[in-house]
Design a protein around this motif. Sequence first.
Motif, mmCIF file in Angstrom:
data_model
loop_
_atom_site.group_PDB
_atom_site.id
_atom_site.type_symbol
_atom_site.label_atom_id
_atom_site.label_comp_id
_atom_site.label_asym_id
_atom_site.label_seq_id
_atom_site.Cartn_x
_atom_site.Cartn_y
_atom_site.Cartn_z
ATOM 1 N N LEU A 146 0.825 -1.206 0.000
ATOM 2 C CA LEU A 146 0.000 0.000 0.000
ATOM 3 C C LEU A 146 0.863 1.262 0.000
ATOM 4 N N SER A 147 0.390 2.278 -0.709
ATOM 5 C CA SER A 147 1.055 3.582 -0.680
ATOM 6 C C SER A 147 0.594 4.362 0.552
ATOM 7 N N ILE A 148 1.289 5.452 0.841
ATOM 8 C CA ILE A 148 0.896 6.276 1.988
ATOM 9 C C ILE A 148 -0.501 6.855 1.771
ATOM 10 N N GLU A 149 -0.821 7.248 0.555
ATOM 11 C CA GLU A 149 -2.145 7.810 0.284
ATOM 12 C C GLU A 149 -3.236 6.753 0.467
ATOM 13 N N GLU A 150 -2.946 5.519 0.080
ATOM 14 C CA GLU A 150 -3.916 4.441 0.292
ATOM 15 C C GLU A 150 -4.116 4.186 1.789
ATOM 16 N N MET A 151 -3.038 4.272 2.550
ATOM 17 C CA MET A 151 -3.161 4.152 4.003
ATOM 18 C C MET A 151 -4.024 5.275 4.569
ATOM 19 N N ARG A 152 -3.835 6.476 4.044
ATOM 20 C CA ARG A 152 -4.594 7.629 4.513
ATOM 21 C C ARG A 152 -6.094 7.439 4.245
ATOM 22 N N LEU A 153 -6.426 6.915 3.090
ATOM 23 C CA LEU A 153 -7.831 6.683 2.750
ATOM 24 C C LEU A 153 -8.456 5.640 3.670
ATOM 25 N N ILE A 154 -7.686 4.582 3.975
ATOM 26 C CA ILE A 154 -8.184 3.553 4.883
ATOM 27 C C ILE A 154 -8.424 4.148 6.269
ATOM 28 N N HIS A 155 -7.489 4.961 6.734
ATOM 29 C CA HIS A 155 -7.626 5.581 8.057
ATOM 30 C C HIS A 155 -8.862 6.475 8.126
ATOM 31 N N ALA A 156 -9.155 7.162 7.035
ATOM 32 C CA ALA A 156 -10.303 8.072 7.020
ATOM 33 C C ALA A 156 -11.633 7.328 7.122
ATOM 34 N N LYS A 157 -11.625 6.055 6.727
ATOM 35 C CA LYS A 157 -12.878 5.293 6.695
ATOM 36 C C LYS A 157 -12.959 4.209 7.758
ATOM 37 N N SER A 158 -11.903 4.044 8.552
ATOM 38 C CA SER A 158 -11.896 2.957 9.517
ATOM 39 C C SER A 158 -11.413 3.447 10.873
ATOM 40 N N PRO A 159 -12.071 3.026 11.963
ATOM 41 C CA PRO A 159 -11.650 3.436 13.304
ATOM 42 C C PRO A 159 -10.535 2.567 13.886
ATOM 43 N N ILE A 160 -10.146 1.508 13.195
ATOM 44 C CA ILE A 160 -9.155 0.571 13.718
ATOM 45 C C ILE A 160 -7.759 1.191 13.688
ATOM 46 N N GLU A 161 -6.950 0.860 14.700
ATOM 47 C CA GLU A 161 -5.551 1.280 14.694
ATOM 48 C C GLU A 161 -4.819 0.629 13.526
ATOM 49 N N LEU A 162 -3.932 1.392 12.909
ATOM 50 C CA LEU A 162 -3.183 0.897 11.754
ATOM 51 C C LEU A 162 -1.693 0.830 12.068
ATOM 52 N N GLU A 163 -1.073 -0.256 11.622
ATOM 53 C CA GLU A 163 0.362 -0.465 11.783
ATOM 54 C C GLU A 163 0.965 -0.665 10.395
ATOM 55 N N ALA A 164 2.170 -0.130 10.188
ATOM 56 C CA ALA A 164 2.797 -0.226 8.869
ATOM 57 C C ALA A 164 4.263 -0.609 8.994
ATOM 58 N N PHE A 165 4.733 -1.421 8.043
ATOM 59 C CA PHE A 165 6.153 -1.724 7.952
ATOM 60 C C PHE A 165 6.909 -0.469 7.526
ATOM 61 N N VAL A 166 8.033 -0.210 8.189
ATOM 62 C CA VAL A 166 8.822 0.966 7.838
ATOM 63 C C VAL A 166 10.267 0.635 7.498
ATOM 64 N N HIS A 167 10.752 -0.543 7.894
ATOM 65 C CA HIS A 167 12.172 -0.800 7.677
ATOM 66 C C HIS A 167 12.455 -2.296 7.648
ATOM 67 N N GLY A 168 13.377 -2.668 6.767
ATOM 68 C CA GLY A 168 13.873 -4.037 6.747
ATOM 69 C C GLY A 168 13.567 -4.772 5.464
ATOM 70 N N ALA A 169 13.721 -6.085 5.526
ATOM 71 C CA ALA A 169 13.605 -6.929 4.340
ATOM 72 C C ALA A 169 12.194 -6.902 3.766
ATOM 73 N N LEU A 170 12.116 -6.862 2.459
ATOM 74 C CA LEU A 170 10.842 -6.916 1.749
ATOM 75 C C LEU A 170 10.709 -8.260 1.056
ATOM 76 N N CYS A 171 9.596 -8.927 1.279
ATOM 77 C CA CYS A 171 9.337 -10.185 0.595
ATOM 78 C C CYS A 171 8.956 -9.912 -0.852
ATOM 79 N N VAL A 172 9.448 -10.745 -1.766
ATOM 80 C CA VAL A 172 9.134 -10.566 -3.177
ATOM 81 C C VAL A 172 7.688 -10.926 -3.471
ATOM 82 N N ALA A 173 7.059 -11.712 -2.589
ATOM 83 C CA ALA A 173 5.678 -12.133 -2.791
ATOM 84 C C ALA A 173 4.714 -11.116 -2.196
#
Length: 276
Positions: A146-173
Motif C-alpha cells: 500500500l502507498s501512503i495515500e492508500e493508508m490515509r484513505l483507509i484511516h479516514a474510513k476505519s476506526p481501527i488502529e493501523l500499523e505499517a512496515f517501515v524498515h527491513g527486508a521486503l518479501c518478493v511475494a
Amino acid sequence: PAAASHRFAFHRNRMRPVVAMRTGIERSFSESPRMPAPPISILIICDDGARVATHRLVGANQKIMRPRGGLAGAASGARGDSLIRTMASTGVDAVLVQDLGIARLVRAICPDLPMHASTQMTLTSSECIEVARQLGISRVVLPRELSIEEMRLIHAKSPIELEAFVHGALCVAYSGQCLTSESLGGRSANRGQCAQACRLPYDLICDGQDVDLGDQKYLLSPQDLAAIEYSPDLIDAGIRSFKIEGRLKTPEYVANITRHYRQAIDTAMAGKPVTL
C-alpha cells in the motif's frame, strides 16, 4: 537450494528487542529467525520483559515470547483452545492472527484478549478491515504494497488502529504469501521457516537461451525498505505503530535501527522535519 547460482527459466508470454529497554520500543515481540520450528497459528505480542509462560510455544527461560509465523495445520488446530487460554493467562498484550477462523476462535474462548491482524490477512481496503473489526480485531498490520495515500484513505474510513512496515527486508511475494521455500525445500514461509530463496543469485534462461545479465544476479531480491524520512507522512496518514523487520539481524542492528526510528517519531511529533 545449496548451489551458488540457480537457474530461473521462463518462456515469452508464459511467465509462469533484546532491544526494548534502551531503544524506545513501547510494544515489542521477538521474531525468531526463519528456521524450522513447530508451526502454530498465533503470534504473540507482549510488553518489554513481559511475564513468561514455560510452554512449548515460547520455550523455557525466554523473557520475550517468540512467535512463529503462520497457517494452522491439523496438529495446531487440535490444540488451539489450550494455546489461546495459555497465552491469555500469561498477560500478553495481544495475539497477532492471520486466519479469520482463528480470530473467531480467540473471540469465542477469550473475548477480552486483544487481537491484531497480520499483514498476511491481506487487508487492503476499509471494507476488508470492517470485517476484521466485526471479529473484534483492534489493530491491522497493513500490507507493504500500500502507498501512503492508500493508508490515509483507509484511516479516514476505519476506526481501527493501523500499523505499517517501515524498515527491513521486503518479501518478493504479495504480503509475504510465498510458496517458493516450501516447494523447493519443504520449509513453509507461512509457518516461519522461509529459506529466503529470493535472496539467492540466479541465472536467467529465456526460450532455452542464457541471458547475459552482467553483474546482475539477484533477480528476485527486492531492496530493503527504509522509510525513516517518511515518518511524518506516515503519522499524518494515521499510522499508529511502526513495524521494523528484524529477522536474521543481530541485536545491535535492531537496537540501532529502533533508536533512529524512535528519534524520528519524536522529531515528527514535535513538528520538525525528519532527515537522515
